[in-house]
Write an enzyme that holds these catalytic residues in place. Structure first.
Site, PDB file in Angstrom:
ATOM      1  N   ASP A  14       0.881  -1.177   0.000  1.00  0.00           N
ATOM      2  CA  ASP A  14       0.000   0.000   0.000  1.00  0.00           C
ATOM      3  C   ASP A  14       0.913   1.220   0.000  1.00  0.00           C
ATOM      4  O   ASP A  14       2.125   1.103   0.202  1.00  0.00           O
ATOM      5  CB  ASP A  14      -0.879  -0.006   1.268  1.00  0.00           C
ATOM      6  CG  ASP A  14      -1.762   1.232   1.363  1.00  0.00           C
ATOM      7  OD1 ASP A  14      -2.328   1.638   0.327  1.00  0.00           O
ATOM      8  OD2 ASP A  14      -1.880   1.816   2.458  1.00  0.00           O
ATOM      9  N   SER A  15       0.315   2.387  -0.186  1.00  0.00           N
ATOM     10  CA  SER A  15       1.111   3.604  -0.121  1.00  0.00           C
ATOM     11  C   SER A  15       1.570   3.903   1.315  1.00  0.00           C
ATOM     12  O   SER A  15       2.472   4.711   1.500  1.00  0.00           O
ATOM     13  CB  SER A  15       0.284   4.780  -0.648  1.00  0.00           C
ATOM     14  OG  SER A  15      -0.940   4.848   0.060  1.00  0.00           O
ATOM     15  N   TYR A  46      -0.887   8.307  -2.720  1.00  0.00           N
ATOM     16  CA  TYR A  46      -1.041   7.961  -4.131  1.00  0.00           C
ATOM     17  C   TYR A  46      -2.316   8.613  -4.695  1.00  0.00           C
ATOM     18  O   TYR A  46      -2.422   8.851  -5.895  1.00  0.00           O
ATOM     19  CB  TYR A  46      -1.200   6.449  -4.296  1.00  0.00           C
ATOM     20  CG  TYR A  46       0.055   5.609  -4.201  1.00  0.00           C
ATOM     21  CD1 TYR A  46       1.267   6.114  -3.738  1.00  0.00           C
ATOM     22  CD2 TYR A  46       0.007   4.266  -4.577  1.00  0.00           C
ATOM     23  CE1 TYR A  46       2.395   5.302  -3.645  1.00  0.00           C
ATOM     24  CE2 TYR A  46       1.130   3.454  -4.501  1.00  0.00           C
ATOM     25  CZ  TYR A  46       2.322   3.976  -4.031  1.00  0.00           C
ATOM     26  OH  TYR A  46       3.425   3.162  -3.958  1.00  0.00           O
ATOM     27  N   CYS A  77      -4.313  -1.372  -1.851  1.00  0.00           N
ATOM     28  CA  CYS A  77      -4.507   0.068  -2.039  1.00  0.00           C
ATOM     29  C   CYS A  77      -5.509   0.222  -3.170  1.00  0.00           C
ATOM     30  O   CYS A  77      -5.308  -0.335  -4.263  1.00  0.00           O
ATOM     31  CB  CYS A  77      -3.176   0.701  -2.404  1.00  0.00           C
ATOM     32  SG  CYS A  77      -3.279   2.428  -2.906  1.00  0.00           S
ATOM     33  N   THR A  79      -6.275   2.944  -4.819  1.00  0.00           N
ATOM     34  CA  THR A  79      -5.778   3.794  -5.898  1.00  0.00           C
ATOM     35  C   THR A  79      -4.861   2.988  -6.828  1.00  0.00           C
ATOM     36  O   THR A  79      -4.997   3.038  -8.059  1.00  0.00           O
ATOM     37  CB  THR A  79      -5.008   5.000  -5.315  1.00  0.00           C
ATOM     38  OG1 THR A  79      -5.809   5.608  -4.302  1.00  0.00           O
ATOM     39  CG2 THR A  79      -4.685   6.012  -6.384  1.00  0.00           C
ATOM     40  N   GLU A 156      -2.829   8.354   8.600  1.00  0.00           N
ATOM     41  CA  GLU A 156      -1.377   8.176   8.722  1.00  0.00           C
ATOM     42  C   GLU A 156      -0.855   8.728  10.053  1.00  0.00           C
ATOM     43  O   GLU A 156       0.067   8.192  10.632  1.00  0.00           O
ATOM     44  CB  GLU A 156      -0.655   8.878   7.564  1.00  0.00           C
ATOM     45  CG  GLU A 156      -0.739   8.161   6.223  1.00  0.00           C
ATOM     46  CD  GLU A 156       0.126   6.896   6.144  1.00  0.00           C
ATOM     47  OE1 GLU A 156       1.253   6.902   6.661  1.00  0.00           O
ATOM     48  OE2 GLU A 156      -0.352   5.907   5.567  1.00  0.00           O
ATOM     49  N   CYS A 188     -10.994   3.050   0.311  1.00  0.00           N
ATOM     50  CA  CYS A 188      -9.591   3.402   0.513  1.00  0.00           C
ATOM     51  C   CYS A 188      -9.162   2.598   1.725  1.00  0.00           C
ATOM     52  O   CYS A 188      -9.867   2.586   2.741  1.00  0.00           O
ATOM     53  CB  CYS A 188      -9.450   4.898   0.797  1.00  0.00           C
ATOM     54  SG  CYS A 188      -7.772   5.381   1.288  1.00  0.00           S
ATOM     55  N   THR A 189      -8.030   1.924   1.624  1.00  0.00           N
ATOM     56  CA  THR A 189      -7.656   1.028   2.723  1.00  0.00           C
ATOM     57  C   THR A 189      -7.219   1.790   3.977  1.00  0.00           C
ATOM     58  O   THR A 189      -7.058   1.191   5.028  1.00  0.00           O
ATOM     59  CB  THR A 189      -6.545   0.053   2.276  1.00  0.00           C
ATOM     60  OG1 THR A 189      -5.479   0.802   1.683  1.00  0.00           O
ATOM     61  CG2 THR A 189      -7.092  -0.945   1.280  1.00  0.00           C
ATOM     62  N   HIS A 190      -7.049   3.105   3.865  1.00  0.00           N
ATOM     63  CA  HIS A 190      -6.766   3.894   5.069  1.00  0.00           C
ATOM     64  C   HIS A 190      -8.035   4.153   5.894  1.00  0.00           C
ATOM     65  O   HIS A 190      -7.945   4.406   7.087  1.00  0.00           O
ATOM     66  CB  HIS A 190      -6.175   5.256   4.694  1.00  0.00           C
ATOM     67  CG  HIS A 190      -4.708   5.210   4.376  1.00  0.00           C
ATOM     68  ND1 HIS A 190      -4.205   4.559   3.276  1.00  0.00           N
ATOM     69  CD2 HIS A 190      -3.637   5.752   5.022  1.00  0.00           C
ATOM     70  CE1 HIS A 190      -2.881   4.706   3.251  1.00  0.00           C
ATOM     71  NE2 HIS A 190      -2.522   5.425   4.302  1.00  0.00           N
TER      72      HIS A 190
HETATM   73  N1  DGL Z   1      -4.688   3.508   0.841  1.00  0.00           N
HETATM   74  C1  DGL Z   1      -4.827   4.131  -0.415  1.00  0.00           C
HETATM   75  C2  DGL Z   1      -6.073   3.633  -1.160  1.00  0.00           C
HETATM   76  O1  DGL Z   1      -6.657   2.648  -0.761  1.00  0.00           O
HETATM   77  C3  DGL Z   1      -4.844   5.582  -0.483  1.00  0.00           C
HETATM   78  C4  DGL Z   1      -3.891   6.379   0.297  1.00  0.00           C
HETATM   79  C5  DGL Z   1      -3.156   7.313  -0.625  1.00  0.00           C
HETATM   80  O2  DGL Z   1      -3.735   8.294  -1.102  1.00  0.00           O
HETATM   81  O3  DGL Z   1      -2.020   6.996  -0.865  1.00  0.00           O
HETATM   82  O4  DGL Z   1      -6.460   4.212  -2.142  1.00  0.00           O
END
Ligand code: DGL
Length: 272
Positions: A14-15, A46, A77, A79, A156, A188-190
């Site tokens: 992931d990012s 990302y 991720c 994205t 984050e 989004c995994t965050h």
């Molecule tokens: N975790 C990323 C996703 O699922 C996004 C975080 C980022 O913008 O890097 O899209």
């Protein structure tokens, strides 16, 4: 058909810290499997970058993991899945699993009314990939989406409660909630790190869906199909790699996973 040594680890990237939500589900589901996790913390986010940049980043992460002898790659991720899944599937010699189809599948399964909301990074929402995927699975669905880019730095930072994030959540979600959705995809995994504040803002009538569980299921299916599942009596180990300062990642990751990430190793994710 045998396709290689099953004791090789599963690679997950992931990012940043968000992919740990997927990683956690994979190891709860498959405790015997070893995992190498890469958080590309030097280049996060990302979600605000162009497709070509995300593809380039995804390829460097994937190649780094392939060089660690992984047997399967999970793009944890949204994205990177939206922009780079096809390229990765074409170019890599290992099976690649993304998070969007599993997330869309879960939403279609859980929604009663077919009115589904999706939140994600700007890249994911502008790509329209969730709308397309959900409507392929469930043509009667009405899908409404909103980009919530500020959620990523909050996650984050581990800043998951309090007035500021509550205000941000209300501001991002109010239009979407006005559409009468009964299901909201955390695309989004965050975002599962902010689950509580999102759930409180959305209210009890809206079910939150994240792709982690369905992704773990997809990974299980894939390794079984490929004869790559390790026997259940073994215990997998977990390695964490980051492309920027390991300390911050270890702190946020530990808070989320509930145990300390003793070994977080810095790696050079050069552009190659
Ligand atoms: N975790 C990323 C996703 O699922 C996004 C975080 C980022 O913008 O890097 O899209």
């Amino acid at each position: 058909m045998k396709t290689g040594n099953p004791y090789r680890p599963i690679g997950v990237f992931d990012s940043g810290v968000g992919g740990l939500t997927v990683c956690r589900k994979i190891w709860e589901t498959l405790p015997s499997e070893s995992i190498v996790y890469l958080g590309d913390t030097a280049r996060v986010p990302y979600g605000s970058k162009s497709a070509s940049t995300v593809i380039r980043y995804a390829l460097t992460c994937a190649n780094l993991l392939v060089n660690r002898n992984i047997k399967l790659l999970v793009v944890a991720c949204n994205t990177a899945t939206a922009f780079a899944l096809e390229t990765l599937q074409e170019q890599l010699q290992v099976p690649v699993v993304g998070v969007i189809v599993p997330g869309a599948r879960a939403a279609c399964k859980h929604s009663k009314s077919g009115r589904i909301g999706v939140i994600g990074t700007r890249g994911v929402i502008n790509s329209g990939v969730y709308v397309k995927t959900i409507q392929e699975i469930r043509p009667d669905a009405k899908v409404y989406s909103a980009a919530c880019p500020l959620f990523v730095p909050f996650a984050e930072e581990g800043w998951t409660e309090g007035d500021v994030i509550e205000t941000v959540a209300r501001t991002y979600l109010s239009d979407l909630l006005g559409k009468g959705i009964d299901t909201l995809v955390l695309g989004c995994t965050h975002y599962p790190l902010l689950r509580e504040v999102i759930a409180e803002t959305a209210g009890e009538s809206v079910r939150l869906v994240d792709s982690a569980e369905e992704t773990a299921f997809a990974v299980t299916q894939k390794i079984e199909q490929e004869n790559l599942r390790v026997p259940d009596h073994t215990r997998g180990n977990h390695i964490f790699l980051v492309s920027d300062d390991p300390k911050n990642f270890a702190q946020t990751g530990a808070r989320f996973l509930g145990y300390s990430l003793e070994q977080v190793e810095w790696v050079d994710v050069c552009d190659g």
